[in-house]
Write a protein that holds these residues in place. Structure first.
Motif, short mmCIF file in Angstrom:
data_model
loop_
_atom_site.label_atom_id
_atom_site.label_comp_id
_atom_site.label_asym_id
_atom_site.label_seq_id
_atom_site.Cartn_x
_atom_site.Cartn_y
_atom_site.Cartn_z
N TYR A 1 34.62 44.04 31.82
CA TYR A 1 34.36 44.04 33.12
C TYR A 1 32.84 44.74 33.45
O TYR A 1 32.85 45.96 33.49
CB TYR A 1 35.10 44.08 34.04
N ASP B 1 39.79 42.62 37.10
CA ASP B 1 40.15 42.68 36.01
C ASP B 1 40.53 43.95 35.54
O ASP B 1 41.21 44.66 36.56
CB ASP B 1 39.21 42.30 35.04
N PHE C 1 41.54 34.55 38.01
CA PHE C 1 41.19 34.70 39.34
C PHE C 1 41.74 33.61 40.53
O PHE C 1 42.32 34.03 41.52
CB PHE C 1 39.60 34.61 39.76
N MET D 1 34.66 40.33 39.27
CA MET D 1 35.11 39.21 38.08
C MET D 1 33.87 39.03 37.46
O MET D 1 32.61 39.12 37.90
CB MET D 1 35.49 37.94 38.89
#
Length: 370
Positions: free
Chosen positions: A7, A46, A139, A175
């Motif tokens: 991420y 994440d 999500f 995200m």
């Protein structure tokens, strides 16, 4: 090619606590019970900010074992770090208590009133992202879980008070990285054959816009969105290369996503009355960190403190593996995630930094808006 997610490395936040040789040692119960700059913070993302939501899932994306949490008072909790994550730092800076993970939050007012963390390791903007890890909360599912928590909070406060509380609270969203690491770049996904880099970034932005609008319709007004960092420079990507250096191909691949985020934020600000958005430019932060590593106190910038194989990045940190002792000098904790020290540094820039790191205003300024 890549067996985890990293991420963005979007990271944010600040620290006012003591750093030991390996990280910051702080009592979890040292936070104030109330009186923060904002009523609450709700967190979506994440593994960089997952604080235990994957622990009870049938998932390969877990960090609830030693040496994860080696510098966290309480030990391993599910955080993919040696200590604090960026959102732990944010909560501290804002004067909030430690934000509980959704998996542990109950209907108790005391547990949910200052926010909930919905983040899940391996999660992406796209529902299909991260399926190689089996269990994870994309999500869209995190937003559904927020709705469930909203029902609980409403029972405690009443509808009118909840609406006011939400309008002043921060919604932190990080995200996108997994949509590249555990989707686009994975050989068992068809995505790369369906979209070029710009087309994929546009697809993500379209879905992301829809998801953020859902949060707005549920009462969110103050958003903090973290971009994707220098993904080509994480130990796992370097380990899969041939020259021991950052992959510029991967770095260039994710640039359109970050560029789209600025446009997306401008459009959302125009189309959603009363909304306020902050973009955390993690890519700029990371470039600054690599260029000035020594001055920031970092000695090792291209390999993990805990991991196996080339650059300690081919296999991520295993249970009871002995990590490096000088964690404060490492940029990366494992194959994909930064150390607590990096989270602290980047958090400071996100909280009170200039527009080259956080745009158009910083988190502190956002929190102070009536």
């Amino acid at each position: 090619m890549i067996t985890f997610k990293f991420y963005c490395f979007l990271c944010l936040l600040l620290a006012t606590v003591m750093l030991s040789s390996g990280g910051r040692l702080v009592k979890a119960d040292a936070f104030p019970v109330g009186g923060g700059m904002v009523p609450a913070m709700f967190i979506f993302g994440d593994s960089l900010i997952d604080n235990g939501n994957n622990n009870d899932l049938n998932s390969f994306a877990k960090a609830n074992y030693f040496p994860y949490g080696i510098d966290f008072d309480g030990g391993p909790t599910g955080r993919f770090s040696n200590g604090y994550t960026m959102v732990d730092e944010i909560a501290e800076l804002l004067g909030l208590p430690m934000i509980p993970p959704y998996s542990q939050a109950s209907s108790s007012k005391e547990q949910t009133i200052h926010g909930v963390n919905f983040a899940s390791a391996a999660a992406g903007i796209l529902d299909i992202t991260g399926r190689n890890f089996v269990g994870r909360l994309p999500f869209n599912q995190q937003i559904k879980n927020f709705e469930n928590s909203l029902d609980q909070i409403t029972d405690n406060l009443g509808a009118g008070d909840v609406a006011q509380m939400l309008s002043q609270s921060l919604f932190f969203v990080g995200m996108g990285s997994n949509d590249y690491l555990n989707n686009y770049l994975m050989p068992n996904y068809p995505t790369r054959n369906q979209y070029n880099g710009q087309q994929f970034a546009d697809l993500l932005s379209k879905e992301y816009t829809t998801q953020l609008t859902k949060l707005y319709n549920l009462g969110a007004r103050k958003f903090v969105l973290a971009g994707i960092g220098r993904m080509g420079c994480i130990p796992n990507i370097i380990a899969h290369g041939t020259n021991g250096r950052c992959s510029e191909d991967v770095n260039q691949l994710v640039l359109p996503f970050n560029e789209n985020m600025r446009t997306m934020i401008n459009n959302l600000s125009t189309n959603l009355p009363g909304s306020k958005f902050v973009f955390v430019n993690v890519d700029n932060m990371f470039q600054d960190l690599l260029s000035n590593a020594r001055s920031y106190g970092f000695r090792v910038v291209n390999r993990g403190c805990c991991g196996i194989g080339r650059n300690r990045g081919q296999v991520t940190c295993l249970p009871f593996q002995t990590p490096c002792p000088n964690r404060r000098e490492y940029v990366f904790w494992d194959a994909f995630h930064p150390t607590e020290a990096v989270n602290v540094l980047m958090g400071r820039k996100a909280f009170s930094g200039t527009p080259d790191f956080v745009y158009p205003i910083n988190i502190q300024q956002l929190a102070n808006i009536p």
